[in-house]
Write an enzyme that holds these catalytic residues in place. Structure first.
Site, mmCIF file in Angstrom:
data_model
loop_
_atom_site.group_PDB
_atom_site.id
_atom_site.type_symbol
_atom_site.label_atom_id
_atom_site.label_comp_id
_atom_site.label_asym_id
_atom_site.label_seq_id
_atom_site.Cartn_x
_atom_site.Cartn_y
_atom_site.Cartn_z
ATOM 1 N N ARG A 58 0.847 -1.205 0.000
ATOM 2 C CA ARG A 58 0.000 0.000 0.000
ATOM 3 C C ARG A 58 0.876 1.246 0.000
ATOM 4 O O ARG A 58 0.511 2.293 -0.528
ATOM 5 C CB ARG A 58 -0.969 0.001 1.198
ATOM 6 C CG ARG A 58 -1.710 1.331 1.364
ATOM 7 C CD ARG A 58 -3.016 1.248 2.148
ATOM 8 N NE ARG A 58 -2.977 0.371 3.279
ATOM 9 C CZ ARG A 58 -2.413 0.646 4.466
ATOM 10 N NH1 ARG A 58 -1.849 1.824 4.676
ATOM 11 N NH2 ARG A 58 -2.414 -0.238 5.435
ATOM 12 N N TYR A 111 -14.366 17.513 -15.079
ATOM 13 C CA TYR A 111 -14.820 16.117 -15.154
ATOM 14 C C TYR A 111 -15.905 15.914 -14.077
ATOM 15 O O TYR A 111 -15.753 16.363 -12.931
ATOM 16 C CB TYR A 111 -13.642 15.161 -14.950
ATOM 17 C CG TYR A 111 -14.104 13.752 -14.747
ATOM 18 C CD1 TYR A 111 -14.935 13.140 -15.682
ATOM 19 C CD2 TYR A 111 -13.767 13.037 -13.604
ATOM 20 C CE1 TYR A 111 -15.407 11.858 -15.487
ATOM 21 C CE2 TYR A 111 -14.218 11.750 -13.403
ATOM 22 C CZ TYR A 111 -15.051 11.170 -14.354
ATOM 23 O OH TYR A 111 -15.527 9.909 -14.141
ATOM 24 N N ASP A 183 -4.868 19.184 -13.753
ATOM 25 C CA ASP A 183 -5.209 17.862 -14.267
ATOM 26 C C ASP A 183 -4.817 17.841 -15.738
ATOM 27 O O ASP A 183 -5.420 18.533 -16.563
ATOM 28 C CB ASP A 183 -6.715 17.625 -14.065
ATOM 29 C CG ASP A 183 -7.164 16.241 -14.531
ATOM 30 O OD1 ASP A 183 -6.514 15.677 -15.430
ATOM 31 O OD2 ASP A 183 -8.172 15.745 -14.000
ATOM 32 N N LYS A 208 -6.381 6.825 -18.999
ATOM 33 C CA LYS A 208 -6.607 7.357 -20.347
ATOM 34 C C LYS A 208 -5.352 7.182 -21.206
ATOM 35 O O LYS A 208 -4.883 6.077 -21.363
ATOM 36 C CB LYS A 208 -7.069 8.813 -20.212
ATOM 37 C CG LYS A 208 -8.186 9.015 -19.176
ATOM 38 C CD LYS A 208 -9.464 8.347 -19.599
ATOM 39 C CE LYS A 208 -10.570 8.231 -18.560
ATOM 40 N NZ LYS A 208 -10.552 8.944 -17.335
HETATM 41 N N1 LCS Z 1 -9.682 13.735 -14.495
HETATM 42 C C1 LCS Z 1 -10.178 13.786 -15.742
HETATM 43 C C2 LCS Z 1 -9.905 14.969 -16.614
HETATM 44 C C3 LCS Z 1 -10.960 12.741 -16.213
HETATM 45 O O1 LCS Z 1 -11.439 12.812 -17.460
HETATM 46 C C4 LCS Z 1 -11.237 11.633 -15.365
HETATM 47 C C5 LCS Z 1 -12.077 10.503 -15.808
HETATM 48 C C6 LCS Z 1 -10.696 11.634 -14.071
HETATM 49 C C7 LCS Z 1 -9.910 12.702 -13.675
HETATM 50 C C8 LCS Z 1 -10.919 10.493 -13.123
HETATM 51 O O2 LCS Z 1 -10.160 9.407 -13.513
HETATM 52 P P1 LCS Z 1 -10.542 7.857 -13.226
HETATM 53 O O3 LCS Z 1 -10.830 7.744 -11.778
HETATM 54 O O4 LCS Z 1 -11.741 7.549 -14.064
HETATM 55 O O5 LCS Z 1 -9.312 7.138 -13.633
HETATM 56 N N2 LCS Z 1 -12.776 10.777 -16.975
HETATM 57 C C9 LCS Z 1 -13.640 10.023 -17.600
HETATM 58 C C10 LCS Z 1 -14.291 10.402 -18.770
HETATM 59 O O6 LCS Z 1 -14.254 11.513 -19.306
HETATM 60 N N3 LCS Z 1 -14.996 9.389 -19.228
HETATM 61 O O7 LCS Z 1 -14.940 8.321 -18.357
HETATM 62 C C11 LCS Z 1 -14.074 8.659 -17.256
#
Ligand code: LCS
Length: 405
Positions: A58, A111, A183, A208
């Site tokens: 962890r 987001y 971000d 992503k």
């Molecule tokens: N920041 C951004 C800009 C994101 O687009 C997302 C997820 C996150 C943080 C969070 O990341 P995760 O926990 O999903 O790894 N964005 C998504 C989207 O636009 N479509 O599905 C998830």
């Protein structure tokens, strides 16, 4: 982690932990929860932070460590720390740095789950948030309060693709001793390196582009060695959103091709965006690569390119948008982005369903907005699929229209 090597090289070699035992080229997946100490003194000194070495996965794992060091090198940061998801990274940054009575400045469009964290959770912890409809150094300066502790930005913004000019806001943050967080999920370090523009912390949904293959959920934060150590001893330890070694390994593999993939994602997007723009059924279309886009002038300074996400509306509005998204065959109707597959989705009812209708309107997310993450298929095949989906939508919209009689 700072290096003068090129990004393509860093993506493959930087921060190698490697395999001291057998010399395998590929970094081993250290699928272990714990690490055996030679003796009590050694264990105690690791816990006390007096000696190097892993303790418990962890808190750190050799495979995960390689990922952290590699992404930090790509971002030009001293160090990095991985989390079990992008939201794990966002939450760690927030709860690791803010406390009751603090104030946070961000944008109205974000987001959807970050927005939910900021609206629903932070209110419960007595943290105030200002959501700016337009973010620039003037609007941020006007919103600064004695208790402002953090400025949190996405650029380009998910899903509106508005671009925020970072350097003046980062300078303002430094001047007022406010932590700045960016971000960088949409751009990746290939196209934008916020630390070099003055940001204190940069974070990613590594789900992503960094991974790029649609098979992992992960997050990462990069910044100064001190900031990362504090996140490791704070929210990673006590909240526990730790990334597993298998997932870290998959991202390490994905990262090797990140610069190549981003280049192709972008050149495909150029074709798709230009084609969509001239289509008679397409209304507003947002992509920083268009000269008319307000963020276009920052290409070449803040960002090396416009990225591979497009948002657009159809002249037929919501119904036409739904018909089109239902009609795609090659493109996949799915949230997420940055994968080899072209993904299409409906922000108002999907990624941004955490916004009320009023909040969506204030954030500039219209009911008919479509978001497209252009993939790595041949651009002509993507366009052909969008063309047939638009034709299908046109037919359905015409059929649904009451006849003149
Ligand atoms: N920041 C951004 C800009 C994101 O687009 C997302 C997820 C996150 C943080 C969070 O990341 P995760 O926990 O999903 O790894 N964005 C998504 C989207 O636009 N479509 O599905 C998830």
């Amino acid at each position: 982690m700072k290096s003068t090597r090129h990004l393509e090289t860093l993506a493959i070699h930087a921060g190698r932990v490697g395999d001291p035992s057998f010399g395998s080229l590929s970094t081993p997946i250290h699928q272990t929860s714990t690490y055996v100490f030679d003796n009590v003194a050694q264990g105690a000194s690791r816990f006390a932070g007096e000696s190097e070495g892993f303790i418990y996965s962890r808190l750190g794992n050799p495979t995960v460590r390689e990922l952290e060091q590699r992404v930090a090198a790509l971002e030009g940061a001293e160090d990095g720390i991985a989390f079990a998801s992008g939201m794990g990274a966002v939450a760690a940054v927030i709860f690791g740095h803010l406390q009751q009575g603090d104030h946070l400045i961000t944008s109205k469009a974000l987001y959807g789950c970050t927005f939910a964290l900021f609206t629903e959770d932070l209110a419960r912890f007595g943290i105030e948030v200002s959501f700016l409809p337009e973010v620039n150094a003037n609007t941020v300066a006007a919103e600064l309060r004695p208790n402002t502790r953090m400025i949190y930005l996405e650029t380009p913004i998910n899903p509106t693709l508005e671009v925020i000019e970072l350097a003046p806001i980062m300078a303002l943050a430094k001047q007022h001793d406010v932590l700045s967080v960016v971000d960088n999920t949409f751009m990746t370090p290939v196209l934008q390196r916020p630390i070099e523009l003055g940001a204190d912390l940069v974070l990613h949904s590594a789900t992503k582009y960094l991974n790029g293959h649609g098979d992992v959920i992960a997050g990462i934060v990069c910044g100064s060695a001190e900031a990362v150590t504090n996140l490791r001893g704070g929210p990673l330890k006590t909240m526990g959103a730790a990334l597993g070694p298998m997932d870290a390994w998959l991202i390490i593999r994905g990262l090797k091709t990140l610069p190549v993939r981003v280049e192709r994602h972008q050149s495909n997007t150029e074709h798709v965006a230009q084609w969509l723009r001239q289509h008679s059924q397409v209304g507003n279309i947002y992509w920083p690569g268009f000269k008319e886009h307000p963020g276009h002038s920052l290409i070449g300074t803040q960002m090396a390119g416009p990225g591979a996400l497009i948002a657009f509306e159809l002249n037929g509005g919501y119904d036409a948008a739904v018909a089109m998204m239902n009609a795609v065959k090659l493109c996949r109707l799915a949230v997420s982005l940055g994968d080899a597959e072209t993904l299409i989705q409906h922000p108002a009812s999907m990624t941004h369903a955490t916004y009320s209708p009023e909040e969506l309107a204030e954030a500039g997310i219209s009911p008919g907005l479509i978001r497209l993450s252009v993939g790595l298929e041949h651009h002509e095949d993507i366009v052909a699929d969008l063309a047939q989906a638009l034709a299908q939508a046109q037919q359905e919209t015409l059929a649904a229209r009451p006849s003149a009689a």
